[in-house]
Design a protein around this motif. Structure first.
Motif, PDB file in Angstrom:
ATOM      1  N   VAL A  38       0.839  -1.205   0.000  1.00  0.00           N
ATOM      2  CA  VAL A  38       0.000   0.000   0.000  1.00  0.00           C
ATOM      3  C   VAL A  38       0.872   1.253   0.000  1.00  0.00           C
ATOM      4  N   ASN A  51      -6.023   0.276  -0.539  1.00  0.00           N
ATOM      5  CA  ASN A  51      -6.268  -0.007   0.873  1.00  0.00           C
ATOM      6  C   ASN A  51      -5.825  -1.426   1.177  1.00  0.00           C
ATOM      7  N   LYS A  83      -5.873  -4.895  11.253  1.00  0.00           N
ATOM      8  CA  LYS A  83      -6.736  -3.728  11.078  1.00  0.00           C
ATOM      9  C   LYS A  83      -7.938  -3.836  12.017  1.00  0.00           C
ATOM     10  N   GLN A 134     -11.728  -0.010  10.338  1.00  0.00           N
ATOM     11  CA  GLN A 134     -10.795   0.123   9.218  1.00  0.00           C
ATOM     12  C   GLN A 134     -11.093  -0.897   8.129  1.00  0.00           C
ATOM     13  N   ALA A 147     -12.323   0.049   4.345  1.00  0.00           N
ATOM     14  CA  ALA A 147     -11.543  -0.369   3.176  1.00  0.00           C
ATOM     15  C   ALA A 147     -12.400  -1.173   2.209  1.00  0.00           C
ATOM     16  N   LEU A 190      -7.362  -3.238  -3.796  1.00  0.00           N
ATOM     17  CA  LEU A 190      -7.434  -3.709  -2.415  1.00  0.00           C
ATOM     18  C   LEU A 190      -6.382  -4.793  -2.221  1.00  0.00           C
TER      19      LEU A 190
END
Length: 474
Positions: A261, A272, A278, A282, A286, A298
């Protein structure tokens, strides 16, 4: 075959039609009539085959037909899933298919408020979608009672085994009534999974919609051999292709996902990451931006990617090949969904070639080799020279400052070092245990536990010597 010929109620048919579903997939066509009769089911199906509707649509009809009410702290249908994302996806489908009915749907997994789970479950719920770890927590605290369950669904059973949820599953099954309908789904069916299934299902209907452990036929698969250090430049070049609508990129580790990322951001490509480190907000943010198309890239680890059911994923990139070949099947199944085509591109370093051989042996097909572009070296050098510096987090900055100050002061003794421990020993790095082994990527709130672990004898209070009564010395 159309859904209207499978025996579903008008309410469910209307809900399916509202989502644009009129034609049943093979697993739906084979499963729904037997499930409406109350039979147990053993389903062997990969992700993207429509298995959620295959078990949820007839189950909703059976719940309505039974006319029972959920008891306080209980539920009538329990769906167990290995990850939070998959649990959220199943619950969303349940709400869509039960529109027009009075059935209630609830999720229960790590990273969300335990108090809210307790409050919601206190009133009772018709359909509960949960991860095993959080559900066992509620059972242990007597906030969840499973004696009223009419239907039990185990989805992605092979993944739950891989994550070590076997003890949690056995703990949960002890709380269930003997008389129930059980549906057991897995993408693969090795002997260990089949043995597990026998503990839950009785005289099941077996549905197998794809050959075991094969990849989706609509996915075009390619591999490029490249040095590990050059993978980032190759990925950056690939993501500049305007034909990419949404791209899902897989790494083996959480740290690797975050690094991709940051390096993509340095090249002006927004992305993301989603993985076990995470927080739940979050992860939801994402995934929401990816679904909405706000961010078209992603990066995910294998475990966190379970439950990512996003239409329009045109490309899947294996930035690092999985060391477990079954994971490759799950990865590339995230594209070519709902009848669309897709492209799976793998980057293979020299030390990953054994992984590629295992994948080709499992899938019984060769992956097409695509050489590096002729201009790759020049493009790679240009990308590296123009890339912005990677941003440094506050924790990293503090760590660097601390190391610099320690260097100025000189070496210092390690106060935590035990007698006889070499001075060169270090604390385990992030993502390692003390024995150097990698930690699991399972989300912390959903982590399986060893519920049969005995208490150590050293935890007991030592007995006082005989004749030592009276006041303690001061």
């Amino acid at each position: 075959m159309q859904f209207k010929h499978l025996g579903l109620s008008e309410a469910v048919l209307s809900a399916l039609a509202a989502k644009g579903y009129t034609e049943a997939t093979p697993i739906q066509e084979q499963s729904i009539p037997s499930l409406l009769e109350g039979r147990d089911l053993l389903g062997i199906a990969q992700t993207g085959t429509g298995k959620t509707a295959a078990f949820m649509a007839p189950s909703i009809d059976r719940l309505i037909a039974s006319g029972n009410r959920a008891q306080p702290r209980g539920c009538r249908m329990l769906v167990l899933a290995p990850t939070r994302e998959l649990a959220s996806q199943i619950a969303e489908s349940a709400r869509n298919y039960s529109k027009g009915t009075k059935l209630s749907v609830m999720t229960c997994f790590g990273g969300t408020s335990v108090h809210k789970n307790k409050v919601d479950l206190a009133r009772g719920v018709d359909i509960l979608v949960a991860t095993p770890g959080r559900l066992v927590d509620l059972i242990e605290q007597h906030y969840a009672i499973l004696l009223g369950i009419e239907i039990l669904v185990l989805d992605e059973a092979d993944q739950m085994m891989d994550l070590g949820f076997i003890h949690a599953l056995k703990r949960i099954v002890r709380e269930l009534p003997t008389k129930r309908q059980t549906l057991f789904f897995s993408a693969t069916m090795p002997k260990s999974i089949r043995d597990l299934a026998t503990q839950f299902i009785r005289n099941p209907v077996e549905v197998k919609v794809t050959p075991e452990a094969t990849t989706a036929e609509r996915v075009e698969q390619r591999v490029t051999f490249v040095q590990q250090a050059e993978k980032q430049s190759l990925l950056t070049i690939a993501l500049r292709d305007p034909a990419i609508e949404r791209a899902l990129i897989f790494t083996r580790t959480k740290h690797g996902a975050d690094r991709v990322v940051k390096l993509l951001a340095g090249s002006g490509i927004a992305s993301n990451a989603i993985h076990g480190n995470k927080s739940q907000p979050q992860r939801e943010r994402a995934l929401g931006e990816f679904k909405a198309g706000k961010v078209k890239v992603l990066i995910a680890t294998d475990i966190a990617a379970r439950g990512i059911d996003v239409s329009g994923v045109s490309h899947v990139f294996n930035f690092e090949l999985p060391n477990v070949p079954d994971q490759y099947v799950h990865r590339i199944g995230r594209t070519a969904r709902a009848g669309a085509t897709g492209l799976a591109i793998s980057y293979c370093a020299e030390d990953e070639r054994p992984y590629l051989r295992d994948i080709e042996k499992l899938t019984r097909q060769k992956v097409t080799v695509v050489p590096l572009p002729e201009s790759f070296l020049a493009e790679s050098a240009k990308i590296k020279s123009s890339r912005s510096p990677m941003p440094v987090s506050r924790d990293e900055a503090n760590g660097r400052n601390g190391r610099a100050m320690q260097h100025q002061r000189g070496p210092r003794a390690n106060p935590t070092r035990r007698e006889g421990q070499p001075h060169g020993d270090r604390r385990p790095a992030q993502g390692e245990r003390r024995d150097g082994a990698p930690r699991s990527d399972a989300p912390r709130g959903d982590a399986p536990r060893n519920y049969a672990r005995p208490k150590s004898k050293f935890h007991a209070r030592p007995a006082r010597p005989a004749g030592a009564g009276g006041a303690r010395p001061r």
